[in-house]
Enzyme design. Structure first.
Site, PDB file in Angstrom:
ATOM      1  N   LYS A 165       1.070  -1.182  -0.210  1.00 47.22           N
ATOM      2  CA  LYS A 165      -0.157   0.085   0.303  1.00 47.22           C
ATOM      3  C   LYS A 165       0.691   1.162  -0.204  1.00 47.22           C
ATOM      4  CE  LYS A 165      -3.837   2.306   2.079  1.00 47.22           C
ATOM      5  NZ  LYS A 165      -4.808   1.707   3.901  1.00 47.22           N
ATOM      6  N   SER A 178      -9.289   1.973   3.149  1.00 48.11           N
ATOM      7  CA  SER A 178      -8.712   3.213   2.340  1.00 48.11           C
ATOM      8  C   SER A 178      -7.752   1.789   1.370  1.00 48.11           C
ATOM      9  CB  SER A 178      -7.653   3.858   3.363  1.00 48.11           C
ATOM     10  OG  SER A 178      -6.549   2.958   3.504  1.00 48.11           O
ATOM     11  N   SER A 191      -9.701  -0.665   7.492  1.00 44.82           N
ATOM     12  CA  SER A 191      -9.208  -0.508   5.967  1.00 44.82           C
ATOM     13  C   SER A 191      -7.859  -1.437   5.420  1.00 44.82           C
ATOM     14  CB  SER A 191      -7.914   1.037   5.910  1.00 44.82           C
ATOM     15  OG  SER A 191      -9.103   2.408   6.177  1.00 44.82           O
TER      16      SER A 191
END
Lengths: 468, 463
Positions: free
Chosen positions: B57, B132, B156
């Site tokens: 990420k 996210s 997330s």
């Protein structure tokens, strides 16, 4: 009406740990700009603080020396504000759970001790250093600000006193005593010129006998203890003047400029920052173990305040204070033990020795004691030279003692005679009552002998010859 | 010949060990796949060695590889150091495929807050992959990476895993280093694995977990056990009624979760009802004070002075204001404002301090439940993947998406998402939550259930 000043101090001391407070960059004065930096002290994304254990221990030690309560649980907080020297836009500091609180420092005084309460002593990180530059390279009309992050993240202890001080002299002596305490605990250089010790002073005045606390002003930028005393006195007088002419003191920060008659205000507190303190979530609370606190307590020797009182038993209070706060009393004791006269030794240490700038800890006291005993018999220049070399390895008094002053009248008389003969006018004036001319003749003799004559003997002989 | 949609990391390792494929071939199989999902913000050349590829990420700092956190303010930022988790991956020979899309500074539940455009759900590209960490989830389920790392503040990792049909773990707070990970809310942020099955998830967790001298909030971690058990004998599973009967849980989601719970019982688990009333009632409100407060401070360093975007100004103050005006998107700005307000003098006690007390209460309420149960279960997300744009205009609706993931995050507890079925053709996620350091129990239960459910992780339209 008589007025009582109310003074509180806030002191910052940089710790001389090997590494910074929250990263392992070298902690040290100097170095080319921005060479002692890393992602943590430059606040790169994702960087996290890891506290310096040594700095925590040293803060506890200082707290113990100031008779503070050491917290069983201490917390770091974030103090948030934007400034170029603060790369994270928050300073990691302490807020309502400091490492040390509720202590005091006793400032010995001739007419009784003054006890100054210590509100708190906490640990934080220093900001980086802003350097304002103009195209001309000068501060005036600066058009740009350069930031040197080497200083950023230096461990910094903040000590806050209660408003227990009521005169400038006590404030000054508190600062001197605190500085000496910090230096002796080996926590900091505490050098005002380098900024490793800095302080702000809060001043207000109130009618004598009242216990109210009136609006205070904050004095900044005082980089010597004498300036501090001067600045405080000036501010006290200013505030009294305002009240007596029916005015009100405004809360503001005043920037001390040595030499100026007034301290110009820098900013008004009306724009007070909201620092949005909250517990630093990147760190866990500190729980100093009891055995660590006891070990640190045991490492603390006799503190300067106590030593002033002890030395004052032998010397005047003034001399004792000068010796101890100058870090000279241990050498003084050694000189006395080696046979030097206490008063004479104190005089030499607090005058010529200080001027020589020699490290007292490195001095061979037995050799220096011999010189102190013979001071009156050694030419001034030779004595100063001896002091300057007193800390060198293998230093010996003997070569300087050999340069003893000429006190033999048989050797001095021919010179004196020659000078009287060469200045018949002055000799006549002396004899007719102009006693002040004695110094003229003595001076001529000293000049002629290049300072090797013993002035006391010369004095005696010149007077005898001119009168005879 | 390498089916990236189906290949697990463990399977890839077997191929590499047997020298059936080279590291380069394996890497290329993922790297050459077209990223029509916009899972990646940056794809790397590679590989630098024989190892299993991985995607990270884009909040995870990678030395020499751009790390934007989905923000324009960091568009030009290239870290000079690796995050500890990135370094751990390197040490285990993992090969970086690229950096995956994220809501800006991990603030969001759909990746629609990414400054560089949203990612798409591999099961239905018109839908969001969650957020996210939607980029990591889309990459894993879309065959663009065998596994990935995400970061979880309030859901997330778990929520995108649910929406994309992955296994995702949010570890116990303090077990995985945050050093080098762009901070959103420090007391909540936690990096964790996203994988195709529970064993891969456990393996990747074992690679990243452990005390880190650079993160003072990390602790020693119990040794990770790769799960093998097929049954759930002796496992006590609690079903908190507020989390399984909450308003807004879609019927299809509720059904799939109920079936999974029945399956657990048939595998030998002891299932019982429990209650977390206050955690569910106050969790989201409390989270939206604590997380923005910390974010308002964490994001203050983006001032244009040292790295990233700089918009000029007449003086320092103006430069900072212009930089932040131009560089930060609406959601970070909204949270900075909320957080600044919550920390302000005069409001601190009413908001931030109170939220912290509520947090303690949530922690206690969970601890009480774990006196009787080894773990608790609920849907991870009340809904399946929603359409792009469906909630983008309504921050509050978006925040409520995290209703079920937030309470355990506030309590610092580990949570595992496993896919448990389909509703309207889209994956449904089952959330397993355990007490602190109960990752092994989550892996064991997740693995046994996964075997029994037999969920096909390959999106229907790609089979």
């Amino acid at each position: 009406m008589t007025w009582q000043p109310v003074i509180g101090l806030e002191i910052h001391v940089q710790l001389k740990t090997q590494t910074k407070m929250f990263c392992r960059c070298r902690n040290g004065f100097g170095g080319s700009p921005n060479t002692q930096t890393c992602p943590v002290c430059l606040a790169f994304p994702g960087a996290l603080p890891v506290p310096n254990r040594r700095a925590i221990e040293e803060t506890i030690k200082l707290g113990l020396a100031l008779d503070c309560t050491i917290a069983e649980r201490a917390v770091f907080h974030r103090k948030n504000y934007f400034y170029p020297d603060l790369p994270k836009a928050y300073q990691i500091s302490q807020y309502d759970e400091p490492l040390c609180s509720q202590g005091h420092l006793v400032v010995p005084a001739e007419d009784g001790d003054v006890t100054i309460g210590i509100t708190r002593a906490h640990l934080e990180e220093d900001a980086a250093k802003n350097v304002h530059v103009a195209a001309s390279g000068r501060l005036h009309g600066a058009t740009a600000t350069l930031v040197d992050f080497n200083r950023g993240g230096t461990p910094l202890v903040e000590i806050v006193t209660e408003p227990d001080i009521h005169d400038a002299e006590t404030a000054k002596r508190f600062l001197q005593l605190l500085r000496q305490t910090v230096v002796e605990l080996d926590l900091s250089d505490a050098e005002l010129e380098k900024g490793s010790m800095r302080f702000d002073v809060n001043v207000s005045v109130r009618p004598a006998g009242s216990s109210e606390l009136r609006t205070r002003t904050e004095l900044k930028n005082m980089n010597s203890f004498n300036f501090a005393a001067k600045g405080i006195e000036r501010e006290i007088a200013r505030q009294i003047g305002i009240y007596e002419s029916g005015g009100e003191v405004q809360q503001e920060t005043l920037h001390f400029v040595p030499g100026d008659e007034e301290s110009p205000p820098t900013r008004s507190k009306e724009e007070a920052q909201d620092y949005r303190y909250f517990p630093e979530p990147d760190l866990v609370p500190v729980h100093p173990p009891a055995d660590l606190v006891e070990r640190l307590r045991a490492e603390i020797g006799e503190l300067p305040g106590a030593r002033i009182k002890r030395v004052a038993g032998t010397l005047s209070f003034y001399d004792a204070d000068v010796l101890v706060t100058g870090g000279l009393d241990r050498l003084w004791s050694e000189l006395v033990d080696a046979g030097a006269d206490p008063k004479e030794a104190a005089n030499v240490l607090s005058n010529q020795f200080v001027a020589a700038g020699v490290d007292p800890a490195a001095v061979n006291a037995a050799e220096l004691a011999k010189l102190v005993a013979a001071r009156a018999e050694i030419p001034r220049a030779a004595f100063d030279e001896a002091l300057a070399k007193a800390a060198e390895p293998g230093f010996a008094a003997a070569p300087y003692l050999e340069q003893k002053l000429v006190a033999d009248a048989g050797e001095l008389d021919p010179v004196i005679d020659r000078i009287i003969e060469a200045n018949p006018g002055q000799a006549e004036q002396f004899r007719s009552g102009k006693q002040g001319l004695l110094g003229f003749f003595v001076g001529q003799v000293m000049k002629e002998t290049r300072g090797t004559a013993d002035p006391r003997v010369v004095n005696e002989r010149v007077r005898a010859k001119l009168s005879g | 010949m390498i089916d990236t949609l189906r290949m697990t990391a463990e399977g890839a390792k077997q191929l590499l060990d047997a020298k059936e494929v080279s590291g380069a071939e394996l890497f290329a199989a993922y790297a050459q796949r077209d990223d029509d999902l916009h899972a990646y913000l940056y794809r790397c050349d590679g590989p630098a060695g024989e190892g299993i590829p991985i995607a990270l990420k884009d909040v995870i700092g990678t030395k020499g590889v751009p790390t934007t956190a989905g923000s324009k303010i960091l568009e030009s930022y290239v870290p000079v150091y690796d995050a500890t988790v990135a370094a751990n991956c390197k040490r285990h020979g993992l090969q970086l495929l690229g950096k995956t899309n994220t809501d800006e500074f991990a603030m969001g539940s759909s990746t629609e807050n990414s400054a560089f455009g949203p990612s798409h759900n591999p099961w239905d590209p018109e839908r969001v992959p969650g957020g996210s960490g939607g980029g990591s989830a889309a990459a894993v389920s879309g065959g663009l990476a065998p596994w990935a790392l995400g970061s979880d503040t309030g859901g997330s990792i778990k929520q995108p895993s649910a929406l994309c049909g992955n296994v995702g773990l949010r570890p116990t707070y303090g077990t995985v280093s945050r050093f080098g990970v762009v901070a959103f809310a420090s007391s909540l942020d936690q990096v964790g694995p996203v994988a195709k099955n529970v064993r891969d998830c456990a393996w990747l967790y074992s690679i990243i977990a452990g005390r880190d001298v650079n993160d003072a909030t990390t602790v020693d971690v119990p040794e990770v056990e790769l799960p093998t058990a097929q049954d759930l004998k002796g496992v006590r599973i609690g079903v908190p009624k507020e989390m399984n009967e909450a308003d807004g849980i879609e019927p299809g989601v509720g059904d799939a979760v109920r079936k999974a719970i029945e399956l657990a019982e048939s595998l030998g688990a002891e299932v019982g009802e429990c209650s977390l009333p206050r955690s569910v009632a106050y969790g989201v409100a409390c989270y939206y004070l604590v997380a923005p407060a910390e974010a308002s401070s964490n994001l203050a360093r983006y001032d244009g002075a040292r790295y990233g975007l700089r918009s000029e100004g007449a003086d320092f103050r103006e430069m900072v204001m212009n930089t932040r005006h131009d560089g930060l998107g609406d959601e970070p700005k909204r949270r900075i404002m909320i957080g600044t307000y919550a920390l302000s003098s005069g409001y601190y006690d009413a908001y931030y301090a109170k939220a912290q007390r509520v947090r303690t209460m949530i922690r206690r309420e969970h601890a009480d439940v774990f006196e009787k149960f080894d773990l608790i279960v609920s849907p991870t997300s009340p809904t399946v993947a929603f359409k792009l744009g469906e909630k983008a205009g309504n921050p509050l609706a978006m925040y409520l998406n995290d209703l079920l993931t937030i309470p355990s995050c506030m309590a610092g507890l580990p949570g595992l998402n496993i896919p448990c079925g389909l509703s309207e053709g889209l994956p449904v996620g089952l959330q397993l939550i355990g007490p602190q350091f109960a990752e092994n129990a989550l892996f064991r239960t997740g693995h046994a259930l996964e075997q029994a459910i037999g969920f096909d992780v390959v999106p229907t339209r790609l089979r």
